[in-house]
Design an enzyme around this catalytic site. Structure first.
Site, mmCIF file in Angstrom:
data_model
loop_
_atom_site.group_PDB
_atom_site.id
_atom_site.type_symbol
_atom_site.label_atom_id
_atom_site.label_comp_id
_atom_site.label_asym_id
_atom_site.label_seq_id
_atom_site.Cartn_x
_atom_site.Cartn_y
_atom_site.Cartn_z
ATOM 1 C CE LYS A 46 -4.106 2.079 1.853
ATOM 2 N NZ LYS A 46 -4.488 2.547 0.537
ATOM 3 N N GLY A 51 6.325 1.368 5.707
ATOM 4 C CA GLY A 51 7.242 0.414 5.072
ATOM 5 C C GLY A 51 7.325 0.606 3.565
ATOM 6 C CB CYS A 52 4.733 0.889 0.964
ATOM 7 S SG CYS A 52 4.011 -0.750 1.219
ATOM 8 C CB THR A 53 6.745 5.708 2.503
ATOM 9 O OG1 THR A 53 5.336 5.846 2.265
ATOM 10 C CG2 THR A 53 7.442 7.031 2.251
ATOM 11 C CB ALA A 56 8.705 3.853 -2.691
#
Length: 161
Positions: A46, A51-53, A56
């Protein structure tokens, strides 16, 4: 328990399934567009979550060294294109992030299945990375990776200084 989804995970030597998805910029991107190039395809659950930020931004910050070693990067999540537009703009992402809202591509790559979050079992996208050679053959496939330190470890495994 809800419907169990068992997706076959890819292994070294497998042919990667082709796909065509819409990116944050509104343009369609296909794996075939990168024929002849090494590609890192990473799946994240998401956009905008911590974590995804972090992951990325690690790919963003390491993109020049990855590209210098001959690798393109594609991020894929089940987010809507509009959410990816905001995410890419907020984080200054310099590689394509692609919308897979029904997780069909994630499923064909084996990046979807049962996982545990805070002690609760659920079904969803598994943080995963698949490295492909220029012919679309899997060089490396990793599932349920940790976001923190993932890109540095991947660079090390690929022999990128």
């Amino acid at each position: 328990m809800s419907e169990q989804v068992i997706a076959k995970q890819l292994s070294t030597g497998d042919e990667a399934p082709d796909f065509r998805l819409t990116g944050a910029d509104g343009k369609d991107v296909s794996l075939a567009d990168f024929h002849g190039q090494n590609v890192v395809v990473y799946f994240y659950p998401k956009a905008g979550t911590p974590g995804c930020t972090s992951e990325a931004c690690d790919f963003r910050d390491q993109l020049s060294s990855l590209k210098g070693a001959g690798y393109q990067v594609l991020g894929i999540s089940p987010d809507a294109v509009s959410d990816l537009q905001a995410f890419a703009a907020e984080q200054g992402l310099n590689f394509p992030v692609l919308a897979d809202p029904d997780a069909q591509v994630a499923k064909t790559y084996g990046a979807y299945g049962e996982k545990e979050i805070n002690g609760q079992k659920m079904t969803g996208l598994l943080r995963s990375t698949v490295v492909l050679d220029g012919e679309g053959t899997v060089r490396q496939a990793e599932y349920n990776v940790e976001a923190k330190g993932h890109v540095a470890r991947l660079r090390s495994e690929l022999g990128i200084d």
